[in-house]
Design a protein around this motif. Structure first.
Motif, PDB file in Angstrom:
ATOM      1  N   ASP A  30       0.796  -1.227   0.000  1.00 20.54           N
ATOM      2  CA  ASP A  30       0.000   0.000   0.000  1.00 20.54           C
ATOM      3  C   ASP A  30       0.830   1.280   0.000  1.00 20.54           C
ATOM      4  N   HIS A  32       2.335   3.034  -2.142  1.00 20.56           N
ATOM      5  CA  HIS A  32       2.040   4.027  -3.185  1.00 20.56           C
ATOM      6  C   HIS A  32       0.744   4.794  -2.917  1.00 20.56           C
ATOM      7  N   ARG A  33      -0.119   4.272  -2.043  1.00 22.13           N
ATOM      8  CA  ARG A  33      -1.385   4.940  -1.730  1.00 22.13           C
ATOM      9  C   ARG A  33      -1.347   5.719  -0.423  1.00 22.13           C
TER      10      ARG A  33
END
Length: 155
Positions: A30, A32-33
């Motif tokens: 996760d 990148h988010r």
């Protein structure tokens, strides 16, 4: 996760190692988010824990840091470099899957000195126990070769 106590008070609990590894892998997936500052803060917090085991958790921690190389790249590279500075002894004990995780993460590295780390990974992959494991899992062998090839300088 990083506290001294693990589990309910008075209860016999197992090692937090698998849970730490799970959190780090989820964080890598996760990254990148999530806000980069949060990823950095969480990896530092988990790394500072007395329960962080380099041999078990280092590849996943590096993968978290290198999963999204855009924001805070310099700070991520610095922390990745700190984690990998003395990684050779840790790499000597990695499983083939740990080597694959580390090779995959290193594909995003910018300032990490790859030569020393790759030499240690190559040495580990040449060890008899790892060679035997790779021989019995052709898919793993292909994934390791692909990850290693991505790190070779292009001609």
């Amino acid at each position: 996760m990083s506290a001294a106590a693990w589990g309910p008070a008075g209860a016999r609990t197992g090692s937090p190692g698998p849970a730490i590894r799970l959190v780090l892998r989820s964080l890598a997936t996760d990254a990148h988010r999530l806000p980069s500052a949060d990823v950095l803060r969480l990896v530092r917090l988990i790394r500072a824990s007395s329960r962080f085991d380099d041999a078990e958790h280092l590849p996943a921690a590096v993968e978290c840091l290198l999963a999204d190389p855009t924001p805070f790249a310099d700070e991520r590279d610095l922390l990745s470099g700190e984690l990998l500075a003395d990684a050779a002894p840790v790499i000597r004990g990695l499983s083939p899957q740990g080597c694959l995780s580390l090779l995959t993460a290193l594909a995003y590295a910018r300032t990490v000195a790859l030569a020393t780390i790759l030499a240690a990974i190559d040495e580990r992959l040449a060890a008899p126990d790892v060679r035997d494991r790779i021989r019995t899992d052709p898919d793993l062998a292909v994934r390791l070769a692909d990850a290693r090839d991505r790190l070779r300088p292009s001609s």
